[in-house]
Design a protein around this motif. Sequence first.
Motif, PDB file in Angstrom:
ATOM      1  N   ILE A  44     -94.991  59.425  16.090  1.00  0.00           N
ATOM      2  CA  ILE A  44     -96.084  59.164  17.030  1.00  0.00           C
ATOM      3  C   ILE A  44     -95.588  58.303  18.186  1.00  0.00           C
ATOM      4  O   ILE A  44     -95.900  58.563  19.355  1.00  0.00           O
ATOM      5  N   GLY A  45     -94.799  57.283  17.894  1.00  0.00           N
ATOM      6  CA  GLY A  45     -94.274  56.413  18.938  1.00  0.00           C
ATOM      7  C   GLY A  45     -93.396  57.131  19.938  1.00  0.00           C
ATOM      8  O   GLY A  45     -93.323  56.762  21.113  1.00  0.00           O
ATOM      9  N   HIS A  46     -92.737  58.189  19.482  1.00  0.00           N
ATOM     10  CA  HIS A  46     -91.858  58.943  20.373  1.00  0.00           C
ATOM     11  C   HIS A  46     -92.605  59.976  21.215  1.00  0.00           C
ATOM     12  O   HIS A  46     -91.987  60.662  22.030  1.00  0.00           O
ATOM     13  N   ILE A  47     -93.898  60.078  21.029  1.00  0.00           N
ATOM     14  CA  ILE A  47     -94.685  60.898  21.954  1.00  0.00           C
ATOM     15  C   ILE A  47     -94.631  60.293  23.350  1.00  0.00           C
ATOM     16  O   ILE A  47     -94.526  61.010  24.347  1.00  0.00           O
ATOM     17  N   MET A  48     -94.668  58.959  23.417  1.00  0.00           N
ATOM     18  CA  MET A  48     -94.758  58.287  24.713  1.00  0.00           C
ATOM     19  C   MET A  48     -93.657  57.265  24.976  1.00  0.00           C
ATOM     20  O   MET A  48     -93.534  56.784  26.100  1.00  0.00           O
ATOM     21  N   ASN A  49     -92.865  56.922  23.994  1.00  0.00           N
ATOM     22  CA  ASN A  49     -91.856  55.880  24.179  1.00  0.00           C
ATOM     23  C   ASN A  49     -90.525  56.260  23.551  1.00  0.00           C
ATOM     24  O   ASN A  49     -90.415  57.234  22.817  1.00  0.00           O
ATOM     25  N   TYR A  50     -89.529  55.406  23.836  1.00  0.00           N
ATOM     26  CA  TYR A  50     -88.165  55.584  23.325  1.00  0.00           C
ATOM     27  C   TYR A  50     -87.510  54.215  23.368  1.00  0.00           C
ATOM     28  O   TYR A  50     -87.905  53.335  24.139  1.00  0.00           O
ATOM     29  N   GLY A  51     -86.480  54.011  22.552  1.00  0.00           N
ATOM     30  CA  GLY A  51     -85.711  52.765  22.621  1.00  0.00           C
ATOM     31  C   GLY A  51     -86.576  51.544  22.389  1.00  0.00           C
ATOM     32  O   GLY A  51     -87.350  51.478  21.431  1.00  0.00           O
ATOM     33  N   ASP A  52     -86.462  50.560  23.263  1.00  0.00           N
ATOM     34  CA  ASP A  52     -87.210  49.321  23.092  1.00  0.00           C
ATOM     35  C   ASP A  52     -88.715  49.567  23.072  1.00  0.00           C
ATOM     36  O   ASP A  52     -89.468  48.837  22.416  1.00  0.00           O
TER      37      ASP A  52
END
Length: 519
Positions: free
Chosen positions: A188-196
């Motif tokens: 779910i977090g990688h839908i909108m973010n990456y890395g930090d």
Amino acid sequence: MKKLLVIECILAVLMAVNPFNQPDKPSPTAQKTMTKQAIQNKIKGGWAGQLIGCTFGGPTEFQYNGTMLNDYQPIPWYDGYMKHTMLNNPGLYDDIYMDLTFVDVFEKKGLDASVDEHANAYATAGYGLWHANQAGRYNILHGLKAPESGHWLNNPHADDIDFQIEADFSGLMAPGMPNTAVQIGDPIGHIMNYGDGWYGGAYVGAMYSLAFVSSDINYIVSEALKTIPAQSTFHQCIADVIKWHAQYPGDWKRNWFEIQKKWSDEVGCPEGVFHPLDIDAKINAAYIVLGLLYGGGDFTKTMEISTRAGQDSDCNPASAGGILGTMLGYDAIPAYWKQGLAEAEDIDFKYTNMSLNDVYAMGMKHALQVITRNGGTIAGDQVTIAVQTPKAVRLEQAFTGHYPVRVLPVRKNLDTEYSTEFDGIGFVIRGEAKPKSRTTSTDERSFIANAELYVDEKKIETVQLPTDFTHRRYDLFWKYQLPKGRHTIRIKLLNPDPEHLVYLSDLLVYSDQPVKSKL
């Protein structure tokens, strides 16, 4: 580089598949037995603490960028304030209704709901979004699936705070199981973010999880950090906050100044580079930790410090309040902070059919399911959790080798074509597609401009630029990882319209070396 991106995304997918069916195997003695009532009390404390913190910090959100709120400046709090804010300023609670989007998918589709179901639910929701969330939404709506939708090559806001503010659900679903909390949030977090940007949510989720099984806030903060790779800048930033707390245990402001000196440089977010605004995940996570450590388990001190640190000063106390509320439990949150809460608990959050009372019950249901899927047991009223030792996830870092070196004003309407040159290895052009007149009707506002981007006379992409706020492209054009040197940019508008325009505001340039001050 395209092959590298594909490999990274495949690895992310493989590591995120079926997180509930890959239980971390704790040692036989790593168990915690709690009553269902105790678990429910902590789940309620987590969600209520989030609402309290968000409401308290709301009036100061991004009003104090690069500075702190002085002690003499009052922040309002009174009986009925939460109900009033929920009814009259519902957009303040974007971090909560974003959380609830994913909770709702789990409720309707089950714990094995695919990341596509989560992505589509948030991308097609009616609420307005900003930064990484909006960039991810645009990507999903235009056929780019997670995790590519959040990758920094496709999302200039990959390191922003977005998943950090909406990851509470992952820890509240995984009592005492920080690795499972991180696994739940990974796809779910990688839908909108990456890395930090992903690490911020992973870390917050791990702190929530550990808050079920420890009453030591220092332990929760430090132990949860073990889920984040030590090589990452996120880990290094939070480790510094913990170190400075040990050096200056009675002076949160000294710690705040140390954070500013070392960690306030913005690299990714085009709005924040060379500006006081800093929506980067790690520095806002530092303010969460600042409140938790110097609050020392005191709810008032935690609220005050995490808010007075500035920047995203509603989301930061919301996270701190939720984590501390989980640790203390709903019943132990001071009455001062719960005044008016009961009359707000049955109000549905805007854009949802869910109230706090609804999510209390759903949260309990989901937590028990996750506990039993990960080695725990339920016997009557007694719940035994297979407590996990935190393990670091894979290393991801965005904008590696990219340093912002200048912002050049453009301030032009794109009539048919625009061309410019720059020296560097990457760029972002900010701006917006919009109606020419504010009196334009709603139907007329929903125009989609089509444009082509050329770099060094090579066509990079054809993009749609909706004028509708909910569907807008947050940044108009960008390209990273170019060969170092002189480059030309040409933008061609394919469908000029007399009622609408595409405004180009500025050009952010990246190089492979930072600009060094002569001081």
